[in-house]
Design a protein around this motif. Structure first.
Motif, PDB file in Angstrom:
ATOM      1  N   SER A 343       3.088  10.854  -9.336  1.00  0.00           N
ATOM      2  CA  SER A 343       2.419   9.641  -9.416  1.00  0.00           C
ATOM      3  C   SER A 343       2.499   8.475  -8.224  1.00  0.00           C
ATOM      4  N   GLY A 344       3.665   8.996  -7.492  1.00  0.00           N
ATOM      5  CA  GLY A 344       3.860   8.332  -6.274  1.00  0.00           C
ATOM      6  C   GLY A 344       3.132   8.759  -4.943  1.00  0.00           C
ATOM      7  N   ASP A 345       2.119   9.512  -5.474  1.00  0.00           N
ATOM      8  CA  ASP A 345       0.949   9.987  -4.372  1.00  0.00           C
ATOM      9  C   ASP A 345      -0.229   9.158  -4.345  1.00  0.00           C
ATOM     10  N   PHE A 346       0.077   8.138  -3.380  1.00  0.00           N
ATOM     11  CA  PHE A 346      -1.069   7.235  -3.124  1.00  0.00           C
ATOM     12  C   PHE A 346      -0.897   6.379  -1.861  1.00  0.00           C
ATOM     13  N   PHE A 347      -2.182   5.838  -1.394  1.00  0.00           N
ATOM     14  CA  PHE A 347      -2.221   5.313  -0.234  1.00  0.00           C
ATOM     15  C   PHE A 347      -2.537   3.862  -0.562  1.00  0.00           C
ATOM     16  N   ALA A 348      -2.987   3.404  -1.305  1.00  0.00           N
ATOM     17  CA  ALA A 348      -3.353   2.174  -1.848  1.00  0.00           C
ATOM     18  C   ALA A 348      -3.297   2.031  -3.138  1.00  0.00           C
ATOM     19  N   LYS A 349      -2.880   0.717  -3.976  1.00  0.00           N
ATOM     20  CA  LYS A 349      -3.049   0.548  -5.330  1.00  0.00           C
ATOM     21  C   LYS A 349      -3.664  -0.898  -5.637  1.00  0.00           C
ATOM     22  N   GLU A 350      -4.560  -0.689  -6.408  1.00  0.00           N
ATOM     23  CA  GLU A 350      -5.150  -2.055  -6.874  1.00  0.00           C
ATOM     24  C   GLU A 350      -5.791  -3.002  -5.683  1.00  0.00           C
ATOM     25  N   ARG A 351      -6.196  -2.276  -4.662  1.00  0.00           N
ATOM     26  CA  ARG A 351      -6.868  -2.804  -3.448  1.00  0.00           C
ATOM     27  C   ARG A 351      -8.526  -2.786  -3.491  1.00  0.00           C
TER      28      ARG A 351
END
Ligand SMILES: *Cc1c(COP(=O)(O)O)cnc(C)c1O
Length: 417
Positions: A343-351
């Motif tokens: 779940s930590g695999d992200f580049f942006a959240k709620e953007r």
């Protein structure tokens, strides 16, 4: 001037359309602007002006051979933290006489390798390491040039993982006991004291911590001089921050002026070890959109790059601007995520990001530092390609890793059939 700009609605690196690079190099790929690297380096050189100085680029930020060669051509020295990084510098044609060797765990083979190469100085991080370097120096019938890395106990007010000059940090030797270690070093036959060193952290966005650190260091150098130990080289480390989002770090001019002023008329060569501020904003990560998915709560844009390619968002919750390759794209509020099973695999959240559809390209900006350098093979993903743009042309300076390379070096014992 930015070397990442839209021209006729398409994102270019210098004069090359990113779409063309993605076509030829594939995705995900790191793309670096040579002009941006040279400009960032030149900012330091002009900032120091007439003051005797040496800019030792911190290899750990981005160790690609082409990047190292480009900086060596400009006259840069290098800050290495392992025998592997020294190997890279030598392979790239860097001048060993301008190399400083930092890091808390230097091993005898690395010390030997560095002495054979003829480096400028070891930044020694503990009394025990001093003994090891002295021992290797004597074995080789030479005197290893050393500085002790002082921990000046200055709060750099940055992310805790990249704060290194606090009392609680594993780095350096506490200021109050360093004096006595210098006295001991002065008696050792395998050493020659040439410098004093510190490095307080990374991504610093104000001048105050630098002012405080350089003040403590110059006073310490004076105290050493009074005791008969002459220091020629004062290494203030790296750490100047860059703008990822809305940070306003000091310019290299301001930074250089702050350090220079603190030195006053002292006859010291000032060394700095910038990494991020040379290459950070000179690189981006271009990635292709694979899928859109959503539930009634959220939108996800799944791209072909992941945390193994660029770890900073998952590691430090770092912000990276994300642009569309094609300028005229509507935006959507979404998470931009990779294929890795975390779940930590992200580049942006709620953007609010460009609503690029499957097959289109997104570009993660400011990815030139601690990007590829921290890439791994997690989830058995091959490491991305690296591309260097120079004006109208581009070069693939590291091929994408192949599946064959992924399993190279592994063996299955015969007993397993
Ligand atoms: C990481 C590091 C640097 C470079 O730091 P930046 O923030 O990238 O400029 C310089 N010196 C040492 C000893 C380091 O550990």
């Amino acid at each position: 001037m930015s070397h990442f700009e839209y021209k006729d609605g398409r994102l270019h690196v210098e004069n090359v359309p990113l779409a063309r690079i993605a076509e030829q190099a594939g995705t995900p790929s790191y793309v670096y602007s040579l002009a941006a690297i040279r400009e960032a380096y030149a900012g330091y050189v002009s900032g120091f002006g007439d003051r005797t100085h040496l800019v030792c680029y911190s290899v750990k930020a981005n160790g690609n051979l082409a990047v190292l060669r480009a900086l060596a051509n400009e006259g840069a020295g290098f800050d290495v933290v392992s025998g592997g990084e020294l190997h890279r510098v030598l392979a790239a044609g860097g001048d060993p006489g301008k190399v400083v060797f930092s890091g808390v765990g230097k091993q005898p083979w690395e010390i030997r390798m560095a002495l054979e190469a003829g480096i400028l100085m070891f930044n020694v991080e503990s009394p025990a390491e001093l003994d090891t370097i002295d021992c290797v120096g004597r074995e080789m019938n030479t005197r290893a040039p050393v500085a002790l890395r002082v921990n000046p106990d200055v709060d750099p007010k940055t992310h805790p993982y990249i704060s290194t000059g606090l009392k609680t940090s594993k780095f350096g030797i506490p200021l109050e006991r360093c004096f006595e270690d210098y006295q001991r070093a002065a008696t050792m036959k395998g050493l020659e004291i040439v410098g004093a060193d510190c490095h307080i952290g990374s991504q610093l966005t104000t001048t105050e911590p630098f002012v405080e650190a350089v003040g403590r260091m110059t006073r310490f150098v004076d105290r050493l001089a009074d005791s008969g130990i002459e220091i020629r080289l004062l290494d203030m480390g790296g750490g100047l921050g860059i703008c990822y989002q809305d940070e306003t770090p000091p310019s290299t001019d301001t930074y250089a002026a702050v350090l220079g002023d603190a030195l006053g008329g002292r006859d010291l060569t000032l060394i700095v070890e910038p990494g991020r501020s040379i290459v950070g904003n000179a690189g981006c990560l271009v990635t292709r959109v694979l899928y859109h998915k959503g539930n009634n709560q959220k939108n996800f844009i799944v791209v072909d790059a992941a945390m193994n390619d660029l770890a900073r968002p998952s590691l430090y919750s770092a912000f990276h601007e994300i642009l569309a390759e094609s300028e005229a794209t509507q935006s959507v509020v979404a998470d931009v995520v990779g294929p890795v099973c975390e779940s930590g695999d992200f580049f942006a959240k709620e953007r609010a990001v460009a609503n690029v559809g499957p097959g289109g390209l997104l570009v993660v900006m400011s990815a030139g530092a601690y990007g590829f350098a921290m890439a791994s093979n997690y989830n058995a993903r091959t490491k991305p390609a690296e591309v260097l743009v120079d004006g109208d042309v581009f070069h693939i300076v590291r091929e994408r890793e192949t599946l064959e390379q992924l399993i190279q070096g592994e063996t299955i014992p015969e007993s397993l059939g």
